[in-house]
Design an enzyme around this catalytic site. Structure first.
Site, PDB file in Angstrom:
ATOM      1  N   SER A  41       0.811  -1.214   0.000  1.00 57.77           N
ATOM      2  CA  SER A  41       0.000   0.000   0.000  1.00 57.77           C
ATOM      3  C   SER A  41       0.847   1.267   0.000  1.00 57.77           C
ATOM      4  CB  SER A  41      -0.935  -0.021   1.216  1.00 57.77           C
ATOM      5  OG  SER A  41      -0.184  -0.115   2.414  1.00 57.77           O
ATOM      6  N   GLY A  97       8.328  -1.004   0.258  1.00 54.64           N
ATOM      7  CA  GLY A  97       7.929  -0.750   1.637  1.00 54.64           C
ATOM      8  C   GLY A  97       8.546  -1.773   2.575  1.00 54.64           C
ATOM      9  N   ASP A  99       7.508  -3.983   6.550  1.00 52.91           N
ATOM     10  CA  ASP A  99       6.578  -4.187   7.665  1.00 52.91           C
ATOM     11  C   ASP A  99       7.174  -3.676   8.966  1.00 52.91           C
ATOM     12  OD1 ASP A  99       4.454  -5.578   6.191  1.00 52.91           O
ATOM     13  OD2 ASP A  99       6.083  -6.979   5.782  1.00 52.91           O
ATOM     14  N   GLU A 118      10.816  -9.792  -4.103  1.00 55.12           N
ATOM     15  CA  GLU A 118      11.320  -8.526  -3.547  1.00 55.12           C
ATOM     16  C   GLU A 118      12.793  -8.658  -3.169  1.00 55.12           C
ATOM     17  OE1 GLU A 118       7.186  -6.724  -1.668  1.00 55.12           O
ATOM     18  OE2 GLU A 118       8.502  -7.878  -0.372  1.00 55.12           O
ATOM     19  N   LYS A 136       6.326   2.044  11.124  1.00 52.89           N
ATOM     20  CA  LYS A 136       7.131   0.876  10.744  1.00 52.89           C
ATOM     21  C   LYS A 136       8.519   0.883  11.382  1.00 52.89           C
ATOM     22  CE  LYS A 136       3.961  -0.491   7.748  1.00 52.89           C
ATOM     23  NZ  LYS A 136       4.180  -0.474   6.323  1.00 52.89           N
TER      24      LYS A 136
HETATM   25  C1  5RP Z   1       5.080  -7.025   0.544  1.00 55.03           C
HETATM   26  C2  5RP Z   1       5.911  -6.221   1.471  1.00 55.03           C
HETATM   27  C3  5RP Z   1       5.460  -4.824   1.752  1.00 55.03           C
HETATM   28  O1  5RP Z   1       6.466  -3.941   1.376  1.00 55.03           O
HETATM   29  C4  5RP Z   1       5.171  -4.692   3.220  1.00 55.03           C
HETATM   30  O2  5RP Z   1       4.219  -5.664   3.569  1.00 55.03           O
HETATM   31  C5  5RP Z   1       4.650  -3.297   3.553  1.00 55.03           C
HETATM   32  O3  5RP Z   1       3.400  -3.121   2.964  1.00 55.03           O
HETATM   33  P1  5RP Z   1       2.550  -1.813   3.177  1.00 55.03           P
HETATM   34  O4  5RP Z   1       3.262  -0.712   2.469  1.00 55.03           O
HETATM   35  O5  5RP Z   1       1.210  -2.155   2.565  1.00 55.03           O
HETATM   36  O6  5RP Z   1       2.429  -1.577   4.662  1.00 55.03           O
HETATM   37  O7  5RP Z   1       6.910  -6.642   1.982  1.00 55.03           O
HETATM   38  O8  5RP Z   1       5.547  -8.356   0.453  1.00 55.03           O
END
Ligand code: 5RP
Length: 249
Positions: A41, A97, A99, A118, A136
């Site tokens: 997102s 991005g 988590d 990724e 984050k």
């Molecule tokens: C997807 C990822 C994303 O970068 C991670 O989950 C962050 O997502 P978001 O920007 O929706 O918080 O690793 O595999």
């Protein structure tokens, strides 16, 4: 990820921060670059801004390499020309991005299930920029987010047992209807709650050495920069520590 543009929707305060980080990272893109496109997102806002810059004529001859089907669909929707890693094995820049991410710029990724591709993109780029809102940024990886581990379906029971023996509480990632989620690579994801991870490098080594574990969401010494958005603006954080196995210079 729906394909509707988020431009004219009212954004939550957190989404506004995600957008701030995404737009800031998109400003680093130059014409002619090969750009790795992460998933999630936050990345969505970067993709929309890259698409806007292309249609405004600010960027030309750019190609994007998507990290997931979801990102491929959105990138095409916003007008980013796409290619693949075999045609362009070296990326100029990769935007994604996280988590969780700490002050060393070590991260947990894979909440969106795209961790394998990724990580492949992250290890083949000249510059890996992580974009995130302030929620984050953590002191200890794992304290607030279960580590995603992508495993071979053939071995998922055995890998669950292995991960439990390492100390994790393990949950198979499922869809709303209870069926297992399958990644773009046809594997399953085990979300592993280790609590705060004392030694991420040591845990990564254990997971790297295990047949049946296809990939895990610990991104150690891969990110070059963090664009971290808070209500005070987007802060740029860098890390001097660089793993020799990290991005190709
Ligand atoms: C997807 C990822 C994303 O970068 C991670 O989950 C962050 O997502 P978001 O920007 O929706 O918080 O690793 O595999």
């Amino acid at each position: 990820m729906s394909s509707n543009s988020t431009h004219d929707q009212e954004l939550s305060p957190q989404d506004q921060l995600k957008k701030d980080a995404g737009v800031r990272a998109a400003a680093e893109i130059r014409s002619g670059m090969v750009v790795g496109l992460g998933t999630g997102s936050t990345v969505r806002f970067a993709l929309e801004e890259i698409g806007r810059r292309i249609s405004a004529g600010e960027l030309t001859d750019l190609v994007g390499i998507p990290s997931s089907q979801q990102t491929e669909d959105l990138a095409l929707c916003v007008g980013i020309p796409l290619s693949n890693l075999n045609a362009h094995p070296r990326l100029d820049i990769y935007i994604d991005g996280a988590d969780e991410i700490d002050a060393n710029l070590d991260a947990i990724k894979g909440g969106g299930g795209a961790l394998l591709r990724e990580k492949v993109l992250a290890q083949n780029c000249a510059r890996f920029i992580v974009i995130a809102d302030e929620s984050k940024f953590v002191k200890h990886l794992g304290a607030g987010f279960a580590l995603p581990v992508e495993v071979l379906p053939f071995a998922s029971g055995a890998e669950r047992r292995f991960l439990e023996q390492l100390g994790a509480e393990v949950n198979t990632r499922t869809q709303a209807n209870g069926d297992a989620v399958f990644t773009d690579n046809g594997n399953v994801i085990l979300d592993c709650d280790f609590g705060a991870i004392d030694d991420p490098l040591d845990l990564a080594a254990s997971l790297d050495g295990r047949a049946g574990v296809v990939e895990h969401g610990l991104f150690i010494a891969l990110a070059d920069e963090l664009m971290l958005a808070s209500p005070n603006g987007v802060r740029l954080l860098t890390c001097a520590v660089r793993d020799p196995q990290g991005p190709i210079a």
